[in-house]
Design a protein around this motif. Structure first.
Motif, short mmCIF file in Angstrom:
data_model
loop_
_atom_site.label_atom_id
_atom_site.label_comp_id
_atom_site.label_asym_id
_atom_site.label_seq_id
_atom_site.Cartn_x
_atom_site.Cartn_y
_atom_site.Cartn_z
N TRP A 69 0.85 -1.32 -0.05
CA TRP A 69 0.07 -0.05 0.17
C TRP A 69 0.99 1.38 -0.16
O TRP A 69 0.26 2.44 -0.39
CB TRP A 69 -0.97 -0.07 1.18
CG TRP A 69 -1.91 -1.04 1.03
CD1 TRP A 69 -1.88 -2.36 1.78
CD2 TRP A 69 -3.14 -0.99 0.26
NE1 TRP A 69 -2.85 -2.95 1.69
CE2 TRP A 69 -3.64 -2.24 0.69
CE3 TRP A 69 -3.59 -0.17 -0.37
CZ2 TRP A 69 -4.93 -2.62 0.32
CZ3 TRP A 69 -4.96 -0.64 -1.08
CH2 TRP A 69 -5.77 -1.84 -0.69
N ILE A 74 -2.35 8.09 -3.54
CA ILE A 74 -3.77 8.18 -2.97
C ILE A 74 -4.27 9.68 -3.18
O ILE A 74 -3.69 10.69 -2.66
CB ILE A 74 -3.86 7.98 -1.51
CG1 ILE A 74 -3.55 6.28 -1.25
CG2 ILE A 74 -5.33 8.10 -0.81
CD1 ILE A 74 -3.42 6.17 0.10
N ASN A 76 -8.12 12.28 -3.33
CA ASN A 76 -9.39 12.44 -2.62
C ASN A 76 -10.64 12.76 -3.73
O ASN A 76 -10.16 13.57 -4.78
CB ASN A 76 -9.67 13.22 -1.78
CG ASN A 76 -9.23 12.63 -0.50
OD1 ASN A 76 -8.94 11.37 -0.17
ND2 ASN A 76 -8.57 13.70 0.44
N ILE A 464 -9.56 -0.46 5.15
CA ILE A 464 -9.93 -1.03 3.86
C ILE A 464 -11.36 -1.63 4.03
O ILE A 464 -12.21 -1.46 3.18
CB ILE A 464 -9.02 -2.05 3.59
CG1 ILE A 464 -7.41 -1.48 3.35
CG2 ILE A 464 -9.13 -2.68 2.34
CD1 ILE A 464 -7.23 -0.43 2.33
N ASN A 467 -14.49 0.48 3.79
CA ASN A 467 -15.00 1.23 2.66
C ASN A 467 -15.32 0.30 1.37
O ASN A 467 -14.95 -0.85 1.44
CB ASN A 467 -13.68 2.20 2.13
CG ASN A 467 -13.31 3.13 3.10
OD1 ASN A 467 -13.91 4.37 2.95
ND2 ASN A 467 -12.72 2.97 3.82
N ILE A 469 -15.13 -1.03 -2.23
CA ILE A 469 -14.17 -0.96 -3.04
C ILE A 469 -14.65 -1.18 -4.41
O ILE A 469 -15.42 -2.06 -4.94
CB ILE A 469 -13.24 -2.10 -2.81
CG1 ILE A 469 -12.84 -1.89 -1.23
CG2 ILE A 469 -11.59 -1.96 -3.60
CD1 ILE A 469 -12.13 -3.13 -0.90
N MET A 492 -5.33 5.61 -7.27
CA MET A 492 -6.39 5.14 -6.34
C MET A 492 -6.84 6.31 -5.38
O MET A 492 -6.14 7.21 -5.04
CB MET A 492 -5.66 4.09 -5.30
CG MET A 492 -6.82 3.53 -4.58
SD MET A 492 -6.09 2.24 -3.29
CE MET A 492 -5.36 3.23 -1.99
N VAL A 494 -9.57 7.77 -2.42
CA VAL A 494 -10.21 7.49 -1.37
C VAL A 494 -11.09 8.49 -0.94
O VAL A 494 -10.61 9.89 -0.93
CB VAL A 494 -9.13 7.23 -0.18
CG1 VAL A 494 -9.80 6.90 1.35
CG2 VAL A 494 -8.30 6.06 -0.52
N LYS A 496 -13.52 9.70 1.92
CA LYS A 496 -13.79 9.71 3.25
C LYS A 496 -15.29 9.53 3.55
O LYS A 496 -15.86 9.23 4.42
CB LYS A 496 -12.80 10.38 4.27
CG LYS A 496 -11.44 10.03 4.05
CD LYS A 496 -10.84 10.81 5.21
CE LYS A 496 -9.17 10.24 5.06
NZ LYS A 496 -8.26 11.54 6.07
N ILE A 501 -13.18 3.71 -1.78
CA ILE A 501 -11.87 3.55 -2.43
C ILE A 501 -12.12 3.14 -4.08
O ILE A 501 -12.57 2.03 -4.37
CB ILE A 501 -11.08 2.47 -1.87
CG1 ILE A 501 -10.90 2.75 -0.39
CG2 ILE A 501 -9.75 2.28 -2.77
CD1 ILE A 501 -9.98 1.68 0.61
#
Length: 627
Positions: A69, A74, A76, A464, A467, A469, A492, A494, A496, A501
């Motif tokens: 990871w 990452i 948003n 993980i 969320n 996916i 990727m 993410v 929140k 994800i």
């Protein structure tokens, strides 16, 4: 539900196989009775054979990988979730509706039959029940009941009709009709099942015509009766009725020469097709990783000074089992109990359960059973220079129980291995600082003589799991995420707020392993103790008795031995308080281990479910490979 679909597809395929074999090879033969049993056998084989599964074990290399990871960028973003249709549910509802509708039609036919039979005068003759009705219905039989309208036929025509229906009743043809109707309900979606049912009913008419004409002197009059009955189309369902729309075929069969007996070889041609079906679709391949055996073997070679293997195979006798139990007790103070012993007609072992115990230090067990003779396995007992004792079950091909019990003052070092925590490489010191309770999952991989320990913490796994996916806008499971090839990830995101994800790959989804590979359950974390593992007191060494007889031997040596024994007994008596304290510590140790032992029992149950999933996975994999 997927298993139900696979079963229906396999059964439908077998139904098609039997129908096509009948249509192209047996339909024009006069082996009417043999054809009847062939068609019925086809239905029952189609229902049962897909449930018969044979197991094949193959050895494969380990291919487990973990997502790093720390290497994934990452960002948003907020995106709407796409609408998805669960086709399994759609097909399931459609299938259920079809069954309900056709079952309702089946019940209605029974009601119609009961309406025709209710309140009628019955004449008993031999094993038959005759009902002479005034309704305009075609003659039919239902088990041993024969219904007809005598006013519609002459005496000779009625005689022909009754002889025909008596054959239906005497040979229980109603059973064939009901069985074919039930299969039509279960496999209503398969168009060939309706043709199959038609073939069964038509063949029953051939049988009745053939047997009836043997008892009738005027064969031509019987055929004229068939032609006359064609005008009566009011037939009762789920019965054997004299009228059939294919009168021409029945007359052709009546005048056809008997088939040669040598043509009966055609029935055997279905057997190779069934064997091919079993080999292609009913062999369940179980893959077992070679690396588990290799790792265990290397640990034994690196750490052990002496290894004893007590082999058990299909030809091991009860006396030999007793001898092995005696040797384990004498050499290592291990109590070995053999139970659940079963043997076949050749006196070969087909089932055995082994329990190994050594005080409170060892509690190990293994059980194998089945209909075939057992594979050879061994009880491996090893001891290294430091006095560490290891007990394990093993064989040449696979480790039967991969959890060995090791008795040692300290655990073996893992400093030579590469260690990753949440995808980041760390040192041995970092690993020592982690609280075992924070570990969610730990995988040990060995590839190209390089060992890796990869650890996922609870906080990371929680992030993980909480969320949804998506990979390339398609919602996936944690299993599919774990199998994603990291090198193919382009971005990727993410979110929140939406707890999502979203992963975008470079060239579509690319997995590092086969699709739908089951994920093994996470083993429980052992408890952390504030105290050291209790160590037993250091026992004094017992004196060695001199050679010879105490009376006729060296009396001086025996007197010295008696004195040493008195000293030894005095020392042992002084150790009694320490032994009591040791027993008390062991009792506290066992209490703290009880929750962990319960978690291990739950883990073992999950492992059994995982093994079943792996069996289905490899079976599907082998089937796709052979397509």
């Amino acid at each position: 539900m997927e298993a139900l679909y696979i079963y229906l597809i396999k059964s439908s395929g077998l139904i098609a196989l039997f129908y096509l074999a009948y249509y192209f090879m047996l339909r024009k033969e006069t082996f009417f009775t043999s054809n009847r049993w062939f068609l019925l056998l086809g239905l029952f084989t189609s229902a049962v054979l897909p449930l018969v599964v044979y197991t094949k074990i193959i050895m494969v290399e380990s291919s487990s990988k973990n997502i790093d990871w720390s290497r994934i960028p990452i960002t948003n973003s907020i995106e709407n979730e796409p609408f998805e249709i669960n086709w399994y549910i759609v097909f399931g509802i459609t299938y259920a509706i079809g069954i309900i509708l056709f079952m309702g039609k089946f019940v209605f036919d029974f009601y119609s039959l009961n309406t025709v039979l209710k309140g009628k005068t019955i004449q008993n003759q031999a094993d038959f029940k005759f009902i002479d009705t005034t309704e305009n219905v075609a003659p039919f039989s239902y088990f041993n009941t024969i219904v007809y309208n005598s006013s519609l036929y002459s005496s000779s025509e009625l005689e022909n009709i009754l002889e025909h229906e008596k054959v239906h009743s005497d040979q229980n043809h109603t059973v064939d009709v009901l069985i074919s109707r039930l299969f039509c309900i279960l496999f209503w979606f398969n168009p060939l099942i309706w043709l199959y049912k038609k073939a069964i009913l038509q063949n029953l008419e051939f049988i009745a015509d053939n047997e009836a004409t043997k008892k009738i002197s005027d064969k031509k009059a019987y055929q004229f009766t068939l032609l006359k009955i064609t005008t009566h189309e009011n037939c009762v369902a789920i019965t054997n009725h004299f009228y059939q729309s294919l009168i021409k075929k029945r007359i052709v069969m009546l005048n056809k020469n008997q088939s040669k007996k040598s043509n009966s070889w055609k029935y055997v041609l279905i057997i190779p097709a069934l064997v091919a079906f079993v080999i292609l679709f009913q062999v369940n391949v179980i893959a077992q990783e070679k690396t588990a055996v290799q790792a265990t073997t290397e640990i034994i070679k690196a750490n052990e000074k002496s290894v004893d293997v007590y082999k058990i195979n299909k030809n091991t006798t009860d006396e030999e089992l007793k001898e092995k139990s005696s040797n384990l007790k004498e050499n290592y103070a291990i109590i070995a109990t053999f139970s659940g012993i079963k043997r076949n007609s050749k006196n070969e072992l087909t089932a055995i359960k082994v329990d190994l115990k050594k005080g409170k230090e060892i509690a190990q067990k293994m059980e194998t059973k089945g209909t075939e003779a057992i594979n050879e396995f061994g009880i491996i007992v090893s001891k290294d220079d430091n006095g560490m004792l290891t007990v394990n079950f093993g064989s040449d091909e696979t480790i039967i129980n991969q959890e060995s019990i090791v008795i040692a003052p300290n655990a073996p070092s893992v400093s030579e291995k590469e260690i990753f925590i949440n995808g980041k490489k760390v040192s041995q010191d970092d690993l020592d600082k982690i609280n075992p309770k924070e570990i969610a999952a730990m995988n040990v991989n060995k590839n190209d003589d390089k060992q890796e320990i990869r650890i996922i913490t609870n906080n990371h796994r929680k992030m993980i799991n909480e969320n949804d996916i998506y990979i390339n806008n398609e919602k996936v499971s944690q299993n599919e995420l774990d199998r994603l090839d990291q090198s193919k990830i382009e971005r990727m995101d993410v979110n929140k707020d939406d707890k999502t994800i979203r992963i975008i790959t470079k060239n579509g989804i690319q997995y590092s392993q086969e699709k739908n590979l089951p994920v093994p359950p996470t083993p429980p974390t052992p408890p952390v103790f504030n105290i050291k593992t209790p160590a037993p007191p250091a026992f004094p060494k017992a004196p060695k008795a001199p050679k010879g007889d105490p009376i006729k031997g060296d009396k001086k040596a025996w007197k010295e031995f008696e004195k040493k024994m008195e000293d030894f007994e005095a020392k042992m008596k002084k150790l009694e308080p320490q032994m009591e304290a040791f027993d008390k510590q062991m009792g506290e140790f066992d209490k703290k281990m009880e929750p962990f032992n319960k978690e291990m029992e739950a883990f073992e149950k999950k492992m059994k479910v995982y093994e079943q999933q792996m069996e289905e996975y490899h079976s599907n994999l082998e089937r796709e490979r052979k397509k």
